[in-house]
Design a protein around this motif. Structure first.
Motif, PDB file in Angstrom:
ATOM      1  N   SER A  36      40.837 -17.871 -61.298  1.00  0.00           N
ATOM      2  CA  SER A  36      39.917 -18.444 -60.310  1.00  0.00           C
ATOM      3  C   SER A  36      40.092 -17.820 -58.934  1.00  0.00           C
ATOM      4  O   SER A  36      39.128 -17.700 -58.173  1.00  0.00           O
ATOM      5  N   VAL A  37      41.324 -17.446 -58.605  1.00  0.00           N
ATOM      6  CA  VAL A  37      41.629 -16.958 -57.257  1.00  0.00           C
ATOM      7  C   VAL A  37      42.085 -15.501 -57.274  1.00  0.00           C
ATOM      8  O   VAL A  37      42.624 -15.007 -56.279  1.00  0.00           O
ATOM      9  N   ARG A  38      41.837 -14.814 -58.382  1.00  0.00           N
ATOM     10  CA  ARG A  38      42.336 -13.448 -58.496  1.00  0.00           C
ATOM     11  C   ARG A  38      41.689 -12.522 -57.456  1.00  0.00           C
ATOM     12  O   ARG A  38      42.329 -11.587 -56.964  1.00  0.00           O
ATOM     13  N   GLY A  39      40.437 -12.778 -57.091  1.00  0.00           N
ATOM     14  CA  GLY A  39      39.790 -11.945 -56.077  1.00  0.00           C
ATOM     15  C   GLY A  39      40.501 -12.022 -54.741  1.00  0.00           C
ATOM     16  O   GLY A  39      40.695 -11.007 -54.066  1.00  0.00           O
ATOM     17  N   VAL A  40      40.900 -13.217 -54.341  1.00  0.00           N
ATOM     18  CA  VAL A  40      41.643 -13.380 -53.096  1.00  0.00           C
ATOM     19  C   VAL A  40      42.993 -12.680 -53.202  1.00  0.00           C
ATOM     20  O   VAL A  40      43.423 -11.969 -52.284  1.00  0.00           O
ATOM     21  N   ALA A  41      43.666 -12.854 -54.333  1.00  0.00           N
ATOM     22  CA  ALA A  41      44.962 -12.209 -54.529  1.00  0.00           C
ATOM     23  C   ALA A  41      44.841 -10.691 -54.479  1.00  0.00           C
ATOM     24  O   ALA A  41      45.644 -10.008 -53.827  1.00  0.00           O
ATOM     25  N   ASP A  42      43.830 -10.151 -55.151  1.00  0.00           N
ATOM     26  CA  ASP A  42      43.643  -8.696 -55.163  1.00  0.00           C
ATOM     27  C   ASP A  42      43.347  -8.162 -53.766  1.00  0.00           C
ATOM     28  O   ASP A  42      43.794  -7.070 -53.394  1.00  0.00           O
ATOM     29  N   GLY A  96      44.929 -21.724 -50.819  1.00  0.00           N
ATOM     30  CA  GLY A  96      44.613 -22.478 -52.026  1.00  0.00           C
ATOM     31  C   GLY A  96      43.159 -22.875 -52.099  1.00  0.00           C
ATOM     32  O   GLY A  96      42.488 -23.030 -51.075  1.00  0.00           O
ATOM     33  N   GLN A  97      42.690 -23.020 -53.325  1.00  0.00           N
ATOM     34  CA  GLN A  97      41.324 -23.450 -53.598  1.00  0.00           C
ATOM     35  C   GLN A  97      41.358 -24.823 -54.254  1.00  0.00           C
ATOM     36  O   GLN A  97      42.101 -25.033 -55.221  1.00  0.00           O
ATOM     37  N   SER A  98      40.612 -25.790 -53.703  1.00  0.00           N
ATOM     38  CA  SER A  98      40.507 -27.129 -54.271  1.00  0.00           C
ATOM     39  C   SER A  98      41.877 -27.798 -54.333  1.00  0.00           C
ATOM     40  O   SER A  98      42.554 -27.935 -53.320  1.00  0.00           O
ATOM     41  N   MET A  99      42.348 -28.207 -55.536  1.00  0.00           N
ATOM     42  CA  MET A  99      43.689 -28.780 -55.633  1.00  0.00           C
ATOM     43  C   MET A  99      44.741 -27.792 -55.163  1.00  0.00           C
ATOM     44  O   MET A  99      45.803 -28.193 -54.659  1.00  0.00           O
ATOM     45  N   GLY A 100      44.474 -26.502 -55.328  1.00  0.00           N
ATOM     46  CA  GLY A 100      45.416 -25.509 -54.838  1.00  0.00           C
ATOM     47  C   GLY A 100      45.617 -25.620 -53.339  1.00  0.00           C
ATOM     48  O   GLY A 100      46.728 -25.422 -52.824  1.00  0.00           O
ATOM     49  N   VAL A 231      33.647 -23.588 -56.591  1.00  0.00           N
ATOM     50  CA  VAL A 231      34.563 -22.478 -56.883  1.00  0.00           C
ATOM     51  C   VAL A 231      34.091 -21.251 -56.102  1.00  0.00           C
ATOM     52  O   VAL A 231      33.637 -20.248 -56.655  1.00  0.00           O
ATOM     53  N   ALA A 232      34.211 -21.346 -54.783  1.00  0.00           N
ATOM     54  CA  ALA A 232      33.676 -20.295 -53.904  1.00  0.00           C
ATOM     55  C   ALA A 232      34.380 -18.964 -54.094  1.00  0.00           C
ATOM     56  O   ALA A 232      33.815 -17.906 -53.786  1.00  0.00           O
ATOM     57  N   THR A 233      35.590 -19.004 -54.608  1.00  0.00           N
ATOM     58  CA  THR A 233      36.341 -17.767 -54.848  1.00  0.00           C
ATOM     59  C   THR A 233      35.752 -16.930 -55.973  1.00  0.00           C
ATOM     60  O   THR A 233      36.115 -15.763 -56.134  1.00  0.00           O
ATOM     61  N   ARG A 238      32.215 -14.979 -52.287  1.00  0.00           N
ATOM     62  CA  ARG A 238      33.618 -14.639 -52.530  1.00  0.00           C
ATOM     63  C   ARG A 238      34.117 -13.533 -51.603  1.00  0.00           C
ATOM     64  O   ARG A 238      35.274 -13.567 -51.166  1.00  0.00           O
ATOM     65  N   GLU A 239      33.265 -12.563 -51.276  1.00  0.00           N
ATOM     66  CA  GLU A 239      33.714 -11.498 -50.375  1.00  0.00           C
ATOM     67  C   GLU A 239      33.920 -12.015 -48.955  1.00  0.00           C
ATOM     68  O   GLU A 239      34.804 -11.530 -48.239  1.00  0.00           O
ATOM     69  N   VAL A 240      33.127 -12.995 -48.548  1.00  0.00           N
ATOM     70  CA  VAL A 240      33.328 -13.632 -47.235  1.00  0.00           C
ATOM     71  C   VAL A 240      34.702 -14.298 -47.197  1.00  0.00           C
ATOM     72  O   VAL A 240      35.450 -14.171 -46.218  1.00  0.00           O
ATOM     73  N   VAL A 241      35.029 -15.001 -48.274  1.00  0.00           N
ATOM     74  CA  VAL A 241      36.321 -15.669 -48.360  1.00  0.00           C
ATOM     75  C   VAL A 241      37.454 -14.649 -48.380  1.00  0.00           C
ATOM     76  O   VAL A 241      38.468 -14.796 -47.675  1.00  0.00           O
ATOM     77  N   GLU A 242      37.298 -13.599 -49.170  1.00  0.00           N
ATOM     78  CA  GLU A 242      38.360 -12.590 -49.294  1.00  0.00           C
ATOM     79  C   GLU A 242      38.602 -11.860 -47.978  1.00  0.00           C
ATOM     80  O   GLU A 242      39.746 -11.754 -47.513  1.00  0.00           O
ATOM     81  N   ARG A 243      37.519 -11.378 -47.353  1.00  0.00           N
ATOM     82  CA  ARG A 243      37.674 -10.646 -46.082  1.00  0.00           C
ATOM     83  C   ARG A 243      38.215 -11.560 -44.994  1.00  0.00           C
ATOM     84  O   ARG A 243      39.105 -11.181 -44.222  1.00  0.00           O
ATOM     85  N   GLY A 244      37.663 -12.766 -44.909  1.00  0.00           N
ATOM     86  CA  GLY A 244      38.107 -13.695 -43.886  1.00  0.00           C
ATOM     87  C   GLY A 244      39.564 -14.090 -44.054  1.00  0.00           C
ATOM     88  O   GLY A 244      40.297 -14.235 -43.066  1.00  0.00           O
ATOM     89  N   SER A 245      39.994 -14.237 -45.290  1.00  0.00           N
ATOM     90  CA  SER A 245      41.388 -14.609 -45.548  1.00  0.00           C
ATOM     91  C   SER A 245      42.336 -13.478 -45.173  1.00  0.00           C
ATOM     92  O   SER A 245      43.387 -13.710 -44.556  1.00  0.00           O
ATOM     93  N   VAL A 246      41.983 -12.258 -45.543  1.00  0.00           N
ATOM     94  CA  VAL A 246      42.825 -11.104 -45.200  1.00  0.00           C
ATOM     95  C   VAL A 246      42.921 -10.948 -43.687  1.00  0.00           C
ATOM     96  O   VAL A 246      44.017 -10.747 -43.129  1.00  0.00           O
TER      97      VAL A 246
END
Length: 254
Positions: A36-42, A96-100, A231-233, A238-246
């Motif tokens: 579910s969160v592999r994109g953020v991790a990558d 984390g996403q949701s419960m994460g 499940v926005a990830t 998802r790219e908004v979340v990934e770029r913003g998180s990095v």
């Protein structure tokens, strides 16, 4: 002796060492998996950060494997992942996403040295007495799993790997043992928060994000996701979340 179910392909835990001074623990949600969160991790790995993505107990195998698990099991796994990361980096960020995200918040309350928090559609408010009573009634009637559909994703070309159905004893543990004790304590957290909130979420009320932002004890940067569901990830944004998180991790650890 009952054999432990095999982990589904794509749902494996991730441990990646880049030799960085900065590390990120990325935590998946209820009934989900590291997929579910592999994109953020990558994205974090590509940015040269160290990364730990724990597979929470009972997840990523079969739903029967999740039935006996509780908040204590999941939070212990997050603590272990945080400790592994802290042993090799100078700065730790929790995402984390949701419960994460709920697990990340609880973990930060145990360790105020956390450099920053990324929360994606977090569950932060306790459930009502009527909701808890409904779960208890179903459990008393012998129901272990409530029916459920596919993951809450707007993008028809995307998917998640998660269980269909809601394990009732675990969801009770999540809201009673996990959410309720920390829901009034977010003002104790002063590290920067990066919050991503889907405008339309069929799993967690966006008001949970409001509660977190309004009660946070430090700086908050919030982005509303206009096209994604829970499940926005794995969704359109998802790219908004990934770029913003990095970008956030770079800012709070520079």
């Amino acid at each position: 002796m009952t054999a432990t179910p095999s982990v589904l392909p794509g749902c494996e835990a991730v441990s990646h060492a880049n030799g960085s001074a900065v590390g990120v623990v990325v935590i998946h949600g209820f009934t989900g998996s590291p997929f579910s969160v592999r994109g953020v991790a990558d994205a974090m790995i590509a940015a040269s950060f160290d990364v730990e993505v724990p597979r929470l107990p009972g997840h990523g195998t079969t739903i029967d494997d999740m039935l006996p698990t509780t908040w204590a099991d999941w939070s212990a796994e997050v603590a272990a992942a945080r400790a592994r990361l802290a042993a090799r980096v100078d700065h730790v960020v929790l995402a984390g996403q949701s419960m994460g995200a709920t697990l990340a918040l609880a973990s930060a309350l145990d360790d105020p040295s956390i450099a920053g928090m990324v929360c994606i559609n977090p569950l932060t408010r306790p459930r009502t007495a009527d909701e808890i009573e409904m779960i208890d009634d179903l459990l008393e009637d012998g129901f272990g799993v409530a029916p459920g559909g596919s993951s809450d994703i707007a993008d028809p070309d995307s998917h998640d790997i998660s269980y269909e159905g809601t394990p009732l004893a675990p969801i009770r543990s999540l809201v009673v043992d996990g959410v309720a004790p920390i829901s009034t304590r977010f003002g104790e957290l002063a590290m920067p928060l990066r919050l991503f909130s889907s405008r339309t979420d069929h799993v967690v009320d966006p008001a949970d994000g409001d509660h977190l932002a309004d009660s946070w004890g430090g700086p908050v940067e919030r982005t509303f996701l206009e096209r994604s569901y829970h499940v926005a990830t794995r969704d359109y944004d998802r790219e908004v979340v990934e770029r913003g998180s990095v970008d956030f991790v770079r800012e709070v650890t520079s």
